[in-house]
Design an enzyme around this catalytic site. Structure first.
Site, PDB file in Angstrom:
ATOM      1  N   HIS A 100      36.485 -10.819  63.765  1.00  0.00           N
ATOM      2  CA  HIS A 100      35.066 -10.441  63.717  1.00  0.00           C
ATOM      3  C   HIS A 100      34.180 -11.668  63.692  1.00  0.00           C
ATOM      4  CE1 HIS A 100      36.580 -10.692  59.565  1.00  0.00           C
ATOM      5  NE2 HIS A 100      35.382 -11.146  59.238  1.00  0.00           N
ATOM      6  N   HIS A 102      30.482 -12.766  62.225  1.00  0.00           N
ATOM      7  CA  HIS A 102      29.306 -12.440  61.419  1.00  0.00           C
ATOM      8  C   HIS A 102      28.057 -12.859  62.202  1.00  0.00           C
ATOM      9  CE1 HIS A 102      31.415 -12.135  57.380  1.00  0.00           C
ATOM     10  NE2 HIS A 102      32.334 -12.778  58.075  1.00  0.00           N
TER      11      HIS A 102
END
Ligand code: 5GP
Ligand code: ZN
Length: 135
Positions: A100, A102
């Protein structure tokens, strides 16, 4: 899908999340513990553990989605800047093992500060590490 992965379960709709952007390859949703107002995570739909393992195609799609989300944050939230952050392995603060990025909106008056005070390295140190990297 990895059965024990919370982000795979969010992709599958088995766990709730505030989704803000989706496409064929990625989804973006609000981070449960935001560093600033609007802090979100962009993930590939397909599971991979982290930066070492994410297929380049998923990395490209996720980076592209992060850019679109950054522009959305600028336009809708009126933020003054953006930080992109990726944590790869626990030593680098990774806590959820589904790749992922941010996307953290920044505001001129927000309280975030760098956790380090960088100091200039000597030419010898820079040369030595660069030689090691070039290998
Ligand atoms: P990491 O520490 O791996 O870079 O980032 C994981 C992020 O996922 C953390 O910022 C954490 O707040 C967020 N997070 C952990 N569990 C959940 C969850 O169940 N839902 C959402 N929306 N975010 C989560
Ligand atoms: Zn996963």
């Amino acid at each position: 899908m990895a059965d024990d992965c919370i982000f795979c379960r969010i992709v599958a709709g088995e766990l709730p999340a505030e989704r803000v952007q989706e496409d064929e390859h990625t989804i973006a949703f609000m981070d449960l513990n935001p560093w600033t107002r609007g802090h979100a995570l962009v993930i590939p739909r397909r599971h991979s553990k982290n930066l070492y393992e994410v297929p380049e195609e998923d990395l490209r799609h996720t980076a592209s989605a992060a850019k679109h989300l950054a522009e959305r944050m600028r336009d809708r939230l009126g933020c003054d800047g953006i930080n992109l952050l990726n944590a790869c392995e626990p030593a680098a603060w990774q806590t959820v093992f589904h790749f992922h990025i941010h996307v953290i909106p920044r505001y001129a008056d927000d309280p975030l500060r760098l956790p380090v005070q960088p100091e200039q390295a000597s030419r010898e140190e820079l040369g030595a590490v660069a030689t090691e990297l070039r290998g």
